[in-house]
Design an enzyme around this catalytic site. Sequence first.
Site, PDB file in Angstrom:
ATOM      1  N   SER A  37       0.817  -1.214   0.000  1.00 48.32           N
ATOM      2  CA  SER A  37       0.000   0.000   0.000  1.00 48.32           C
ATOM      3  C   SER A  37       0.853   1.267   0.000  1.00 48.32           C
ATOM      4  O   SER A  37       1.941   1.297   0.595  1.00 48.32           O
ATOM      5  CB  SER A  37      -0.874  -0.026   1.263  1.00 48.32           C
ATOM      6  N   TYR A  84      -2.224  -0.195  10.261  1.00 48.88           N
ATOM      7  CA  TYR A  84      -2.377  -0.800   8.933  1.00 48.88           C
ATOM      8  C   TYR A  84      -1.094  -0.632   8.121  1.00 48.88           C
ATOM      9  O   TYR A  84      -0.557  -1.595   7.563  1.00 48.88           O
ATOM     10  CB  TYR A  84      -3.564  -0.154   8.205  1.00 48.88           C
TER      11      TYR A  84
END
Length: 314
Positions: free
Chosen positions: A127, A152
């Site tokens: 990501s 995350y």
Amino acid sequence: MKVLVTGGAGFIGSSLCDKLIERGYDVINLDNFNNYYDPKIKWQNTQNVIHSPNYKLYVGDIRDPKILSQIFEVEKPEVVVHLAAMAGVRNSLKDPLDYVDVDVKGTVNLLEFSRKYGIEKFVFGSSSSVYGKNTKVPFKEDDPLEGQVSPYAASKRAGEIYCQTYSEMYNMKISCLRFFTVYGPRQRPEEAIHLFTKLISEGKPIPVFGDGTSKRDYTYIDDVVDGIIKAINTDYEFEIFNIGNSETITLENLIKLLESTIDKKAIIDRKPFQLGDVQITYADISKAKKILGYEPKTKIEEGVKKFWEWYKDR
Ligand SMILES: NC(=O)c1ccc[n+]([C@@H]2O[C@H](COP(=O)([O-])OP(=O)(O)OC[C@H]3O[C@@H](n4cnc5c(N)ncnc54)[C@H](O)[C@@H]3O)[C@@H](O)[C@H]2O)c1
């Protein structure tokens, strides 16, 4: 070629499965249909391919060695595209341990099986959030990372580090793809474009965090799927690639674009800047262009229009 897609009932995974089947690959989807968002949506996502003879669905968990043994032993996949994850930034502040469990332990579990069974290529869905506090834009893969700002992002960075370690130790061919805010049909319901579309069209207020100047590099799903398939088919030991659009739009302008597409004014519910959020994401995609031949084609105006068409007809 036989491809194991983890998280293949989710937004990106199911779009990838559809394209792989269309192109004649054999596909195995391992997904646990968790309730992070309505599992009915995930079942819906599988419907284009569920009856294809080249597609097989396993309902199970990437952390479960029993189901992984069964899949690797019986199905003998050649390539793994690992997309299963706890995916939301904000939710990771609430349940950080879930992210360690699924995104880190689950990834290592898959790397172990992939090593034991001699997988030819492992593609990891990383990501843009790993760039965290970086301010120099556009982000390049070899920029020093100045620190992740959410559990995350930390778990995705840990996944990348494990991928690099496995490649180094066992000569595995591994790509880490840093996706930049993916949108389009089937986008997760809590993501900005989907959520705002729903709320604006229903005449309800939209929560806007910060002053609207934050910028995102939105990447259309078809371009992302194309990037993943290119990574499957390109040969190298270990590489990290930005899979973005390399164009940014401010939150303010995104809302204006949604208003004109939906033809309805948004009601703004202004909220403070959120812990875990970053001010900008912006991909330098020259490496993916050069090595993978990745070439995103969809401008945000066109992508949002396609999303709205899908949203109205779904
Ligand atoms: N959507 C984006 O903008 C974006 C951006 C950057 C990175 N990513 C990454 O891409 C991947 C896919 O994201 P998405 O937006 O499609 O999310 P998604 O939530 O729609 O898909 C993830 C899928 O993984 C499954 N899953 C979760 N935990 C699992 C487990 N323990 N075992 C088996 N299956 C499990 C879920 O049921 C879901 O279907 C994720 O790894 C995410 O971190 C997404």
